[in-house]
Design a protein around this motif. Sequence first.
Motif, PDB file in Angstrom:
ATOM      1  N   MET A   1      11.307  -0.388 -12.083  1.00  0.00           N
ATOM      2  CA  MET A   1      10.678  -1.553 -11.508  1.00  0.00           C
ATOM      3  C   MET A   1       9.457  -1.100 -10.719  1.00  0.00           C
ATOM      4  SD  MET A   1      12.270  -4.671  -9.291  1.00  0.00           S
ATOM      5  CE  MET A   1      12.635  -3.916  -7.748  1.00  0.00           C
ATOM      6  N   LYS A   2       8.354  -1.771 -10.913  1.00  0.00           N
ATOM      7  CA  LYS A   2       7.120  -1.494 -10.185  1.00  0.00           C
ATOM      8  C   LYS A   2       7.002  -2.486  -9.028  1.00  0.00           C
ATOM      9  CE  LYS A   2       5.311   1.063 -13.691  1.00  0.00           C
ATOM     10  NZ  LYS A   2       5.431   2.451 -13.586  1.00  0.00           N
ATOM     11  N   CYS A   3       6.321  -2.074  -7.973  1.00  0.00           N
ATOM     12  CA  CYS A   3       6.198  -2.927  -6.797  1.00  0.00           C
ATOM     13  C   CYS A   3       4.775  -2.851  -6.258  1.00  0.00           C
ATOM     14  CB  CYS A   3       7.194  -2.469  -5.728  1.00  0.00           C
ATOM     15  SG  CYS A   3       7.203  -3.490  -4.263  1.00  0.00           S
ATOM     16  N   ALA A   4       4.178  -4.015  -5.993  1.00  0.00           N
ATOM     17  CA  ALA A   4       2.860  -4.081  -5.369  1.00  0.00           C
ATOM     18  C   ALA A   4       3.040  -4.477  -3.907  1.00  0.00           C
ATOM     19  CB  ALA A   4       1.975  -5.094  -6.084  1.00  0.00           C
ATOM     20  N   ILE A   5       2.363  -3.742  -3.029  1.00  0.00           N
ATOM     21  CA  ILE A   5       2.496  -3.968  -1.589  1.00  0.00           C
ATOM     22  C   ILE A   5       1.110  -4.199  -1.007  1.00  0.00           C
ATOM     23  CG2 ILE A   5       3.192  -2.946   0.611  1.00  0.00           C
ATOM     24  CD1 ILE A   5       5.170  -1.193  -1.038  1.00  0.00           C
ATOM     25  N   ASN A   6       0.921  -5.344  -0.361  1.00  0.00           N
ATOM     26  CA  ASN A   6      -0.357  -5.650   0.273  1.00  0.00           C
ATOM     27  C   ASN A   6      -0.475  -4.901   1.595  1.00  0.00           C
ATOM     28  OD1 ASN A   6      -1.629  -7.685  -1.457  1.00  0.00           O
ATOM     29  ND2 ASN A   6       0.171  -8.914  -0.952  1.00  0.00           N
ATOM     30  N   LEU A   7      -1.614  -4.273   1.801  1.00  0.00           N
ATOM     31  CA  LEU A   7      -1.895  -3.597   3.064  1.00  0.00           C
ATOM     32  C   LEU A   7      -3.040  -4.315   3.766  1.00  0.00           C
ATOM     33  CD1 LEU A   7      -1.840   0.173   2.044  1.00  0.00           C
ATOM     34  CD2 LEU A   7      -0.057  -1.115   3.205  1.00  0.00           C
ATOM     35  N   SER A   8      -2.922  -4.455   5.054  1.00  0.00           N
ATOM     36  CA  SER A   8      -3.997  -5.072   5.829  1.00  0.00           C
ATOM     37  C   SER A   8      -5.059  -4.039   6.152  1.00  0.00           C
ATOM     38  CB  SER A   8      -3.433  -5.641   7.141  1.00  0.00           C
ATOM     39  OG  SER A   8      -3.052  -4.578   7.998  1.00  0.00           O
ATOM     40  N   GLY A   9      -6.207  -4.519   6.563  1.00  0.00           N
ATOM     41  CA  GLY A   9      -7.272  -3.623   6.983  1.00  0.00           C
ATOM     42  C   GLY A   9      -6.845  -2.766   8.163  1.00  0.00           C
ATOM     43  N   LYS A  10      -6.027  -3.319   9.050  1.00  0.00           N
ATOM     44  CA  LYS A  10      -5.539  -2.565  10.200  1.00  0.00           C
ATOM     45  C   LYS A  10      -4.637  -1.419   9.761  1.00  0.00           C
ATOM     46  CE  LYS A  10      -5.927  -6.282  13.542  1.00  0.00           C
ATOM     47  NZ  LYS A  10      -5.247  -7.161  14.477  1.00  0.00           N
ATOM     48  N   SER A  11      -3.908  -1.614   8.670  1.00  0.00           N
ATOM     49  CA  SER A  11      -3.011  -0.560   8.175  1.00  0.00           C
ATOM     50  C   SER A  11      -3.780   0.687   7.787  1.00  0.00           C
ATOM     51  CB  SER A  11      -2.221  -1.044   6.952  1.00  0.00           C
ATOM     52  OG  SER A  11      -1.368  -2.087   7.291  1.00  0.00           O
ATOM     53  N   ILE A  12      -4.891   0.499   7.088  1.00  0.00           N
ATOM     54  CA  ILE A  12      -5.629   1.678   6.629  1.00  0.00           C
ATOM     55  C   ILE A  12      -6.397   2.358   7.757  1.00  0.00           C
ATOM     56  CG2 ILE A  12      -5.738   0.966   4.226  1.00  0.00           C
ATOM     57  CD1 ILE A  12      -8.580   0.063   4.645  1.00  0.00           C
ATOM     58  N   ASP A  13      -6.521   1.678   8.895  1.00  0.00           N
ATOM     59  CA  ASP A  13      -7.152   2.298  10.061  1.00  0.00           C
ATOM     60  C   ASP A  13      -6.174   3.182  10.841  1.00  0.00           C
ATOM     61  OD1 ASP A  13      -9.679   1.300   9.682  1.00  0.00           O
ATOM     62  OD2 ASP A  13      -9.379  -0.450  10.961  1.00  0.00           O
ATOM     63  N   LYS A  14      -4.861   2.993  10.601  1.00  0.00           N
ATOM     64  CA  LYS A  14      -3.848   3.758  11.326  1.00  0.00           C
ATOM     65  C   LYS A  14      -3.511   5.023  10.535  1.00  0.00           C
ATOM     66  CE  LYS A  14      -0.277   1.515  12.678  1.00  0.00           C
ATOM     67  NZ  LYS A  14       0.910   0.637  12.622  1.00  0.00           N
ATOM     68  N   THR A  15      -3.841   6.175  11.068  1.00  0.00           N
ATOM     69  CA  THR A  15      -3.575   7.424  10.346  1.00  0.00           C
ATOM     70  C   THR A  15      -2.084   7.690  10.177  1.00  0.00           C
ATOM     71  OG1 THR A  15      -3.792   8.639  12.419  1.00  0.00           O
ATOM     72  CG2 THR A  15      -5.738   8.519  11.021  1.00  0.00           C
TER      73      THR A  15
END
Length: 169
Positions: A1-15
């Motif tokens: 099963m494949k899964c797509a997960i939405n990430l917010s802009g704030k998520s990619i700013d958090k190392t």
Amino acid sequence: MKCAINLSGKSIDKTEIIEEIEIYQKEFNINPADICFEITETAAIGSISKASAFIERLRAEGFKFALDDFGAGLSSFNYLKNLPVNYLKIDGSFIRNVDNDPLDQAMVKSMADIGKTLGIETVAEFVTSEAIADYLIDVGVDYLQGFHFHKPEPLNNLVHIVRRDQIGK
């Protein structure tokens, strides 16, 4: 099963989110190729260098990435050259009336063609009818999603269906 997960802009700013993803991947023995993180075009262009580094790091581990809402930004094609994504998710505003609107048709065909040229698969969201699906298939969009195929439902229902199918009903 494949899964797509939405990430917010704030998520990619958090190392630290990368480390958290890696911990959960190992803890739950998740195949990274089964996970596709979706980042909206707007979030990606807000900090293109951070987004690119984030994507490259997790792609190196085998995770996939989709540039969501593609086409909604003013300089979409320019940003695309700088983001190492696996998929382009064509913004639903171009899909809703693609079976009747010649301008939407031209835009969607252009996006599908650009995806093919770059070796990036395309995904059309908001597919609500067979006529829309037929047009998208004809112009070479790789994947379709929307109410025409399945309505959203709680994750627990889907997990139950998958488990039932794995066991043999």
